[in-house]
Design a protein around this motif. Structure first.
Motif, PDB file in Angstrom:
ATOM      1  N   VAL A  76     -34.136  41.582   2.143  1.00  0.00           N
ATOM      2  CA  VAL A  76     -33.315  41.792   3.403  1.00  0.00           C
ATOM      3  C   VAL A  76     -33.216  40.550   4.182  1.00  0.00           C
ATOM      4  O   VAL A  76     -32.337  40.021   4.591  1.00  0.00           O
ATOM      5  CB  VAL A  76     -33.997  43.271   4.106  1.00  0.00           C
ATOM      6  N   LEU A  77     -34.576  39.948   4.389  1.00  0.00           N
ATOM      7  CA  LEU A  77     -34.574  38.967   5.360  1.00  0.00           C
ATOM      8  C   LEU A  77     -33.858  37.708   4.775  1.00  0.00           C
ATOM      9  O   LEU A  77     -33.330  36.776   5.775  1.00  0.00           O
ATOM     10  CB  LEU A  77     -35.992  38.454   5.673  1.00  0.00           C
ATOM     11  N   ASP A  78     -34.080  37.691   3.250  1.00  0.00           N
ATOM     12  CA  ASP A  78     -33.153  36.330   2.843  1.00  0.00           C
ATOM     13  C   ASP A  78     -31.638  36.381   3.248  1.00  0.00           C
ATOM     14  O   ASP A  78     -30.993  35.502   3.371  1.00  0.00           O
ATOM     15  CB  ASP A  78     -33.457  36.332   1.337  1.00  0.00           C
ATOM     16  N   GLU A  79     -31.162  37.849   3.043  1.00  0.00           N
ATOM     17  CA  GLU A  79     -29.727  37.851   3.374  1.00  0.00           C
ATOM     18  C   GLU A  79     -29.553  37.799   4.969  1.00  0.00           C
ATOM     19  O   GLU A  79     -28.357  37.409   5.136  1.00  0.00           O
ATOM     20  CB  GLU A  79     -29.108  39.466   2.932  1.00  0.00           C
ATOM     21  N   LEU A  80     -30.367  38.327   5.708  1.00  0.00           N
ATOM     22  CA  LEU A  80     -30.068  38.136   7.061  1.00  0.00           C
ATOM     23  C   LEU A  80     -30.118  36.495   7.499  1.00  0.00           C
ATOM     24  O   LEU A  80     -29.422  36.333   8.118  1.00  0.00           O
ATOM     25  CB  LEU A  80     -31.333  38.748   8.011  1.00  0.00           C
ATOM     26  N   ASP A  81     -30.927  35.962   6.946  1.00  0.00           N
ATOM     27  CA  ASP A  81     -31.171  34.431   7.220  1.00  0.00           C
ATOM     28  C   ASP A  81     -29.892  33.804   6.896  1.00  0.00           C
ATOM     29  O   ASP A  81     -29.204  32.742   7.657  1.00  0.00           O
ATOM     30  CB  ASP A  81     -32.507  33.671   6.377  1.00  0.00           C
ATOM     31  N   ARG A  82     -29.376  34.125   5.529  1.00  0.00           N
ATOM     32  CA  ARG A  82     -28.291  33.568   5.175  1.00  0.00           C
ATOM     33  C   ARG A  82     -26.832  33.719   6.148  1.00  0.00           C
ATOM     34  O   ARG A  82     -26.099  32.977   6.357  1.00  0.00           O
ATOM     35  CB  ARG A  82     -27.900  34.075   3.759  1.00  0.00           C
ATOM     36  N   ARG A  83     -26.846  34.994   6.498  1.00  0.00           N
ATOM     37  CA  ARG A  83     -25.843  35.503   7.364  1.00  0.00           C
ATOM     38  C   ARG A  83     -26.042  34.723   8.783  1.00  0.00           C
ATOM     39  O   ARG A  83     -24.945  34.199   9.034  1.00  0.00           O
ATOM     40  CB  ARG A  83     -25.618  36.677   7.332  1.00  0.00           C
ATOM     41  N   VAL A  84     -27.204  34.855   9.132  1.00  0.00           N
ATOM     42  CA  VAL A  84     -27.379  33.905  10.876  1.00  0.00           C
ATOM     43  C   VAL A  84     -27.144  32.341  10.481  1.00  0.00           C
ATOM     44  O   VAL A  84     -26.337  31.991  11.408  1.00  0.00           O
ATOM     45  CB  VAL A  84     -28.958  34.258  11.062  1.00  0.00           C
ATOM     46  N   VAL A  85     -27.318  31.966   9.432  1.00  0.00           N
ATOM     47  CA  VAL A  85     -26.709  30.410   9.356  1.00  0.00           C
ATOM     48  C   VAL A  85     -25.477  30.133   9.494  1.00  0.00           C
ATOM     49  O   VAL A  85     -25.081  29.353   9.852  1.00  0.00           O
ATOM     50  CB  VAL A  85     -27.929  29.728   8.111  1.00  0.00           C
ATOM     51  N   ARG A  86     -24.950  31.023   8.644  1.00  0.00           N
ATOM     52  CA  ARG A  86     -23.373  30.986   8.370  1.00  0.00           C
ATOM     53  C   ARG A  86     -22.697  31.299   9.632  1.00  0.00           C
ATOM     54  O   ARG A  86     -21.724  30.679  10.036  1.00  0.00           O
ATOM     55  CB  ARG A  86     -22.806  31.937   7.354  1.00  0.00           C
ATOM     56  N   MET A  87     -23.251  32.255  10.520  1.00  0.00           N
ATOM     57  CA  MET A  87     -22.827  32.605  11.787  1.00  0.00           C
ATOM     58  C   MET A  87     -23.127  31.306  12.705  1.00  0.00           C
ATOM     59  O   MET A  87     -21.942  31.066  13.568  1.00  0.00           O
ATOM     60  CB  MET A  87     -23.260  33.935  12.371  1.00  0.00           C
TER      61      MET A  87
END
Length: 159
Positions: A76-87
């Protein structure tokens, strides 16, 4: 009554069903939590960053922490990290209701069994938030000068 339902194929629906079964402690709660987390992650996939995806991801993160499973939390944190960087690369600061909960989850201490390296990542996210906040247009660090804690001093510095 004796009719069987067709299997759920929508990942969001499957995730919600397993989430409810976990909540009711039906059968094997840990297996339901694992299935719910996987379903929530599949449901967001490459979907746009909006309140629905944030809701799914936050629930997946919460479930992973409730069952204290490091590999689930890492996924889950990997997905959160990917999305935060993209945002942050895009217009994420214009969508605080979508961005802030994700950053909040990323800045929480890790549960035991996590494969991530300690809590050093927390400062990285906080620095990223602070630098993004400081660049908001029309304000001094995102706070209008007349409301800044240093008050009129900031107004004088701007002139």
């Amino acid at each position: 009554m004796g009719k069987r339902c067709r299997p759920l194929t929508a990942p969001g629906a499957s995730a919600r069903l397993h989430d409810l079964l976990f909540t009711r402690r039906h059968g094997n709660p840990a297996a339901h939590a694992r299935a719910a987390v996987g379903g929530y992650l599949n449901a967001v996939g490459d979907a746009a960053d909006d309140l629905d995806t944030t809701t799914y991801l936050m629930r997946a993160w919460t479930l992973a922490r409730l069952v204290r499973t490091g590999d689930l939390e890492d996924a889950v944190l990997d997905e959160l990290d990917r999305r935060v960087v993209r945002m942050f690369d895009g217009d994420g600061m214009k969508h605080p209701g979508v961005l802030y909960p994700l950053v909040e989850a990323l800045t929480e201490p890790l549960i035991a069994g996590s494969g991530r390296n300690g809590d050093g990542h927390i400062n990285e996210y906080l620095d990223l938030m602070a630098s993004a906040w400081m660049t908001l247009p029309g304000s001094r660090g995102g706070v209008p000068a007349h409301r800044h804690p240093r008050g009129s001093r900031c107004l004088r510095e701007q002139r």
